[in-house]
Design a protein around this motif. Structure first.
Motif, short mmCIF file in Angstrom:
data_model
loop_
_atom_site.label_atom_id
_atom_site.label_comp_id
_atom_site.label_asym_id
_atom_site.label_seq_id
_atom_site.Cartn_x
_atom_site.Cartn_y
_atom_site.Cartn_z
N ASP A 299 58.37 6.79 -30.15
CA ASP A 299 57.75 7.10 -31.43
C ASP A 299 56.78 8.27 -31.23
O ASP A 299 56.71 8.86 -30.15
CB ASP A 299 57.05 5.89 -32.03
CG ASP A 299 56.00 5.29 -31.11
OD1 ASP A 299 55.44 6.05 -30.27
OD2 ASP A 299 55.74 4.09 -31.21
N ALA A 300 56.03 8.61 -32.29
CA ALA A 300 55.17 9.80 -32.24
C ALA A 300 54.13 9.72 -31.14
O ALA A 300 53.76 10.74 -30.55
CB ALA A 300 54.50 10.00 -33.60
N ALA A 301 53.64 8.52 -30.82
CA ALA A 301 52.63 8.38 -29.78
C ALA A 301 53.16 8.82 -28.42
O ALA A 301 52.39 9.30 -27.58
CB ALA A 301 52.13 6.93 -29.72
N PRO B 236 45.83 5.85 -38.01
CA PRO B 236 46.28 6.36 -36.70
C PRO B 236 47.78 6.46 -36.55
O PRO B 236 48.29 7.45 -36.02
CB PRO B 236 45.68 5.36 -35.72
CG PRO B 236 44.51 4.78 -36.44
CD PRO B 236 44.93 4.71 -37.87
N SER B 237 48.53 5.46 -36.97
CA SER B 237 49.99 5.50 -36.80
C SER B 237 50.66 4.83 -37.99
O SER B 237 50.10 3.93 -38.61
CB SER B 237 50.41 4.81 -35.50
OG SER B 237 50.02 3.46 -35.50
N SER C 103 58.03 8.62 -37.70
CA SER C 103 56.92 8.00 -36.99
C SER C 103 55.80 9.03 -37.00
O SER C 103 55.99 10.16 -36.54
CB SER C 103 57.32 7.64 -35.56
OG SER C 103 56.20 7.21 -34.81
N LEU D 186 51.66 10.08 -36.21
CA LEU D 186 50.45 9.82 -35.45
C LEU D 186 49.39 10.79 -35.95
O LEU D 186 49.61 12.00 -35.96
CB LEU D 186 50.68 10.02 -33.96
CG LEU D 186 49.50 9.73 -33.03
CD1 LEU D 186 49.22 8.23 -32.98
CD2 LEU D 186 49.77 10.26 -31.62
N SER D 187 48.22 10.27 -36.36
CA SER D 187 47.16 11.11 -36.91
C SER D 187 45.87 10.90 -36.14
O SER D 187 45.59 9.80 -35.66
CB SER D 187 46.94 10.78 -38.39
OG SER D 187 48.13 10.91 -39.14
N GLU D 188 45.09 11.98 -36.03
CA GLU D 188 43.81 11.93 -35.33
C GLU D 188 42.76 12.69 -36.12
O GLU D 188 43.07 13.65 -36.83
CB GLU D 188 43.92 12.56 -33.93
CG GLU D 188 44.82 11.81 -32.98
CD GLU D 188 44.89 12.46 -31.62
OE1 GLU D 188 45.10 11.74 -30.63
OE2 GLU D 188 44.70 13.70 -31.55
N GLY E 61 47.97 15.85 -36.99
CA GLY E 61 48.96 14.80 -36.77
C GLY E 61 50.27 15.37 -36.25
O GLY E 61 50.50 16.58 -36.30
#
Length: 257
Positions: free
Chosen positions: A2-4, A84-85, A101, A103-105, A119
């Motif tokens: 996934d994106a992570a 975050p996800s 998928s 992922l954001s920060e 992201g």
């Protein structure tokens, strides 16, 4: 995948999946209002970068109505809140649906004030296709060390190194030994001095460049150049290190220890 997982992937792999339109990234400077999307993000969303202005609200509008609540709103991001996800359905302009998928920060000031958001997105609709691309990238990285003794590597904040499995085959140690103590590859009479010099850059998070003599499993000794640089996020937090390792004998022949 996934994106992570993209955080631990090589630059070559990231370029490959961006070029194929199955990954991309966005960033938003809250102070200036500027928003930037990578070329891969435009392709992922099925939008033309020549006629589309990057906008977080547009991304939300393209999600399936039942999935929009999984992401923070634009107003929430300005207040310092992100999701975050998330796993969401995207509806492209041509009507096609993809599963992303995300992922954001959030980047914040020392006082905790939100400064930026960013992201990454990964198209996981066809996980088998993604698995095959990832496997091909792994084979490329593995073959590189077997044939040229060159590789990229990363080091986490826990100082655990990420090396290709083939490094163990070339040097005759287990991958676990090398991951926990990469200095085991250095010839004994240089090992402690090289180790001390390399570890000194971790506390000030400085750049590192050095050479080492390393013994291979076949008994040959090769001279390598090791380069490492610190990694930071937009909030100035230290995220570990990334680097390169490659042999530097001009003739390609082994040297004496």
């Amino acid at each position: 995948m996934d994106a992570a997982d993209l955080k631990s992937c090589s630059e070559g792999f990231l370029r490959t999946i961006e070029d194929q339109g199955i990954a991309g990234g966005w960033r938003w400077s809250i102070a200036s209002g500027e928003q930037v999307w990578s070329p891969g993000f435009f392709r992922l969303l099925g939008l033309d970068p020549r006629s589309t202005v990057p906008d977080y609200g547009l991304l939300l509008a393209m999600l399936h109505p039942d999935d929009r609540a999984q992401l923070a709103s634009a107003g929430e991001i300005r207040q310092g809140v992100v999701s975050p996800s998330a796993l969401v359905r995207l509806i492209r302009p041509d009507g096609g649906m993809r599963i992303l998928s995300l992922l954001s920060e959030l980047g914040v000031s020392p006082e905790g004030r939100p400064l930026s958001a960013r992201g990454v997105a990964l198209d996981v609709t066809d996980r088998e296709r993604l698995r095959q691309i990832h496997a091909a990238e792994q084979r490329r990285r593995q073959a590189l060390y077997l044939t040229s003794y060159a590789t990229t590597y990363s080091v986490g904040t826990d100082r655990i190194h990420d090396f290709p499995l083939e490094m163990a085959q070339v040097h005759g140690f287990s991958l676990q030994e090398i991951t926990l103590n990469p200095f085991v590859m250095v010839v004994p009479h240089q090992r402690e001095a090289f180790r001390e010099r390399a570890l000194r850059v971790h506390e000030p998070q400085a750049r590192f460049q050095g050479t080492s003599l390393e013994r291979l499993a076949n008994g040959e000794v090769w001279r390598f150049r090791i380069i490492g640089v610190p990694l930071w996020d937009e909030a100035g937090r230290y995220r570990g290190r990334a680097g390169m390792k490659y042999p530097i004998q001009e003739s390609g022949a082994a040297v004496d220890a």
